[in-house]
Design an enzyme around this catalytic site. Structure first.
Site, PDB file in Angstrom:
ATOM      1  N   ARG A  15       8.469   4.946 -36.227  1.00 40.14           N
ATOM      2  CA  ARG A  15       9.076   5.333 -37.476  1.00 40.14           C
ATOM      3  C   ARG A  15       7.576   3.620 -38.029  1.00 40.14           C
ATOM      4  NH1 ARG A  15      14.993   5.256 -38.627  1.00 40.14           N
ATOM      5  NH2 ARG A  15      15.255   3.039 -38.578  1.00 40.14           N
ATOM      6  N   LYS A  71      10.493   3.374 -44.654  1.00 43.48           N
ATOM      7  CA  LYS A  71      11.592   2.553 -44.655  1.00 43.48           C
ATOM      8  C   LYS A  71      10.521   1.486 -45.265  1.00 43.48           C
ATOM      9  CE  LYS A  71      15.640   1.985 -40.773  1.00 43.48           C
ATOM     10  NZ  LYS A  71      16.067   1.884 -43.030  1.00 43.48           N
ATOM     11  N   GLU A 117      21.405  11.197 -49.205  1.00 46.00           N
ATOM     12  CA  GLU A 117      21.936  10.158 -47.650  1.00 46.00           C
ATOM     13  C   GLU A 117      22.816   8.592 -49.019  1.00 46.00           C
ATOM     14  OE1 GLU A 117      19.238   8.171 -45.703  1.00 46.00           O
ATOM     15  OE2 GLU A 117      17.033   8.613 -47.041  1.00 46.00           O
TER      16      GLU A 117
HETATM   17  C1  LIG Z   1      17.141   2.643 -42.175  1.00 48.80           C
HETATM   18  C2  LIG Z   1      17.884   3.562 -42.755  1.00 48.80           C
HETATM   19  C3  LIG Z   1      18.536   4.705 -42.373  1.00 48.80           C
HETATM   20  C4  LIG Z   1      19.784   4.754 -41.093  1.00 48.80           C
HETATM   21  O1  LIG Z   1      18.532   4.740 -40.063  1.00 48.80           O
HETATM   22  P1  LIG Z   1      18.810   4.293 -38.175  1.00 48.80           P
HETATM   23  O2  LIG Z   1      17.412   4.658 -37.620  1.00 48.80           O
HETATM   24  O3  LIG Z   1      19.643   5.384 -37.702  1.00 48.80           O
HETATM   25  O4  LIG Z   1      19.470   3.162 -38.307  1.00 48.80           O
HETATM   26  C5  LIG Z   1      18.987   5.853 -43.195  1.00 48.80           C
HETATM   27  N1  LIG Z   1      18.540   5.886 -44.644  1.00 48.80           N
HETATM   28  C6  LIG Z   1      18.199   5.044 -45.043  1.00 48.80           C
HETATM   29  C7  LIG Z   1      18.043   4.760 -45.926  1.00 48.80           C
HETATM   30  C8  LIG Z   1      17.599   4.255 -43.999  1.00 48.80           C
HETATM   31  O5  LIG Z   1      16.798   3.187 -44.639  1.00 48.80           O
END
Ligand SMILES: *Cc1c(COP(=O)(O)O)cnc(C)c1O
Ligand SMILES: *[C@@H]1O[C@H](CO)[C@@H](O)[C@H](O)[C@H]1NC(C)=O
Ligand SMILES: *[C@@H]1O[C@H](CO)[C@@H](O)[C@H](O)[C@H]1NC(C)=O
Length: 291
Positions: A36, A138, A174
């Site tokens: 990622r 991210k 989300e």
């Molecule tokens: C990190 C994150 C998640 C969750 O990701 P995981 O890989 O399951 O920890 C979901 N939404 C956002 C916006 C994030 O930054």
């Protein structure tokens, strides 16, 4: 040389090292975090560590801090890999150098099993992500702009914010750093990741576990009104695991959900946690021992 950070480009990751039931130090699907970060770096025009370099950095950090990994069931060593553009430049251009660091800290379990459920507030003013934007990676620049919405929601007693799509403001996307799922009967629905939603590693894992259990899983557009018909709602993410949602408030109307034992959320959580801690055999190769 003067060294400074003109932080135009930055990416974070979030992962955990924890003790399995037998005391071994384990991580859950860490290579997906590595991939990622690599994909995010492409989107942000950054150089990035290879998957192997990322894994090595994380492993070394865990090994050097092994005594800070809490006992089984008592929490975890939370890791925050960070990649940012560094180097001497003031221009709006890709950095000439990049720095990769891994921070870590022991943390308690986010939620004690079976206690507090989340109360979410549907934000209608501030969007989290845009079509063509960076919601699917991210990037550090995704989080600052939503702090205001989170602060307002928290001041009103809510746990977190549920964002709508920026374009129509009709569909749920989300939570600030977690994905969302609605349960109705044998069907589990979650918004399709379509460039604006972060594809969580727990999200992907829960979808696979639910399909294995025979649930119908739908990844599609989820109109905000649909949350009124759900029986259970839960959020997923590395920090919170699988967290029950007790209520969602939209336009001052609060919809409540079932929480507690014997529900779908609890069933999925106990399987995920069981695979993570080694009490359920890991047939998928999801758990990596760090030694
Ligand atoms: C990190 C994150 C998640 C969750 O990701 P995981 O890989 O399951 O920890 C979901 N939404 C956002 C916006 C994030 O930054
Ligand atoms: C994905 O985005 C496109 C373009 O905005 C949109 O037309 C489509 O409905 C979206 N699909 C899903 C499943 O979200
Ligand atoms: C491991 O997971 C199982 C199944 O979810 C759970 O019952 C058990 O309490 C967990 N063990 C620890 C130490 O957390």
């Amino acid at each position: 040389m003067i060294f400074f950070w003109w932080m135009l480009q930055g990416l974070i990751e979030g992962m955990k090292a924890y003790r399995g039931e037998d005391g071994r130090v384990l991580m859950f699907r860490p290579e997906l975090n590595a991939m990622r970060m690599k994909n995010g770096a492409e989107r942000m025009c950054m150089h990035s560590p290879s998957v192997q370099q990322f894994m090595e950095g994380v492993k070394q950090t865990v090994l050097a801090n092994k005594r800070w990994v809490p006992p089984p069931g008592k929490g975890s060593l939370y890791l925050r890999p960070l990649l940012f553009g560094s180097g001497a430049s003031l221009g709006v251009s890709a950095a000439s150098e990049y720095t990769f660091v891994v921070f870590g800290s022991p943390v308690q379990n986010y939620f004690k099993e079976g206690t507090a459920a989340l109360n979410l507030y549907v934000e209608e003013v501030i969007p989290r992500a845009y079509i063509g934007g960076t919601g699917a990676v991210k990037a550090i620049s995704n989080y600052g702009p939503v702090l205001d919405a989170m602060r307002r929601a928290k001041a009103r007693g809510f746990s977190d914010v549920l964002y709508l799509d920026a374009e129509t403001k009709k569909n749920i996307e989300e939570v600030s750093a977690a994905n969302i799922f609605l349960v109705k009967g044998n069907t589990i629905v979650t918004p399709a990741t379509n460039g604006t939603i972060l594809r969580g590693i727990i999200r992907e894992s829960v979808i696979e576990i639910a399909l294995d259990l025979g649930y119908k899983v739908e990844e599609r557009v989820v109109p905000v009104e649909e949350m009124k018909e759900a029986e259970e709602v839960f959020c997923t993410g590395t920090a919170a695991g699988i967290a029950s949602v007790g209520s969602i408030t939209f336009q001052n109307i609060r919809t409540e959900y079932k929480v507690g034992d014997g529900l779908v959320t609890q069933q999925l959580r106990s399987i995920l946690v069981g695979i993570q801690n080694g009490s359920i055999q890991d047939t998928k190769g999801w758990v990596l021992e760090i030694d």
